[in-house]
Design an enzyme around this catalytic site. Structure first.
Site, PDB file in Angstrom:
ATOM      1  N   THR A 197       0.833  -1.206   0.000  1.00 48.55           N
ATOM      2  CA  THR A 197       0.000   0.000   0.000  1.00 48.55           C
ATOM      3  C   THR A 197       0.862   1.248   0.000  1.00 48.55           C
ATOM      4  OG1 THR A 197      -1.701  -1.215   1.213  1.00 48.55           O
ATOM      5  CG2 THR A 197      -1.902   1.175   1.166  1.00 48.55           C
ATOM      6  N   CYS A 198       1.935   1.244   0.764  1.00 52.20           N
ATOM      7  CA  CYS A 198       2.837   2.404   0.802  1.00 52.20           C
ATOM      8  C   CYS A 198       3.461   2.634  -0.572  1.00 52.20           C
ATOM      9  CB  CYS A 198       3.928   2.195   1.841  1.00 52.20           C
ATOM     10  SG  CYS A 198       3.320   1.989   3.531  1.00 52.20           S
ATOM     11  N   ALA A 199       3.925   1.560  -1.187  1.00 54.64           N
ATOM     12  CA  ALA A 199       4.513   1.666  -2.521  1.00 54.64           C
ATOM     13  C   ALA A 199       3.501   2.212  -3.514  1.00 54.64           C
ATOM     14  CB  ALA A 199       5.029   0.297  -2.968  1.00 54.64           C
ATOM     15  N   SER A 206       0.961   4.174  -2.907  1.00 50.78           N
ATOM     16  CA  SER A 206       0.714   5.601  -2.667  1.00 50.78           C
ATOM     17  C   SER A 206       1.817   6.456  -3.283  1.00 50.78           C
ATOM     18  CB  SER A 206       0.568   5.896  -1.169  1.00 50.78           C
ATOM     19  OG  SER A 206       1.792   5.837  -0.486  1.00 50.78           O
TER      20      SER A 206
END
Length: 166
Positions: free
Chosen positions: A59-61, A63
């Site tokens: 999810t961080c990647a 974003s």
């Protein structure tokens, strides 16, 4: 303190995000070339702070990828992707992905950014990491928008964050 979840399990942060309409707290963060940056160095530009636990999670990647795509369409706006990841990890990820419309910054040296913005996890599996948040700051340093993502595995509301710049 904000209450969010990680995989449905409750976790807390040490405080609250800055209030909309307030002046954004200053910060000192490190880029992928190991140079320090502070808020005043971005004076005159609007800022989207994309804050997350680690670029090495899906999810961080995503974003970072999404804000990289959107950033090229934003006038007088810089997107700062902020985590406690080492600058080397951010450089590796952005280089491998060809992401050059965002500025990767790390809070690894002191963790003061996370404390000042009230978004460090105080318990749970990600304790001491930064929670998933978006803070939008106007060119004069005023906070225009904040989002504390309620479930860490969820992506932020990109449309609402970017529409705050209209």
């Amino acid at each position: 303190m904000a209450n969010v979840t990680l995989g449905g399990a409750p976790v807390e942060t040490i405080g609250e995000l800055p209030k909309v309409g307030s002046k954004a707290p200053n910060f000192k963060l490190t880029d992928t070339d190991l140079k320090d940056h502070n808020l005043s160095g971005f004076e005159g530009s609007r800022l989207v702070l994309n804050i997350f636990p680690s670029v090495d999670t899906g999810t961080c990647a995503q974003s970072v990828r999404t804000f990289n795509e959107k950033a090229s369409q934003l006038e007088n706006t810089k997107v700062l992707c902020i985590s406690k990841d080492l600058p080397f990890a951010m450089a590796r990820f952005c280089g491998a992905e060809g992401l050059d419309n965002v500025i990767s910054l790390s809070d690894y040296k002191t963790g003061q950014f996370g404390k000042d913005y009230g978004l460090v996890f105080s318990n749970g599996t990600f304790e001491t990491l930064l929670s998933r948040c978006v803070v939008v700051i106007d060119s004069d340093g005023t906070v225009l928008y904040t989002e504390q993502v309620s479930e860490i595995a969820d992506e932020p509301d990109y449309a609402s964050a970017l529409s705050s710049l209209s």
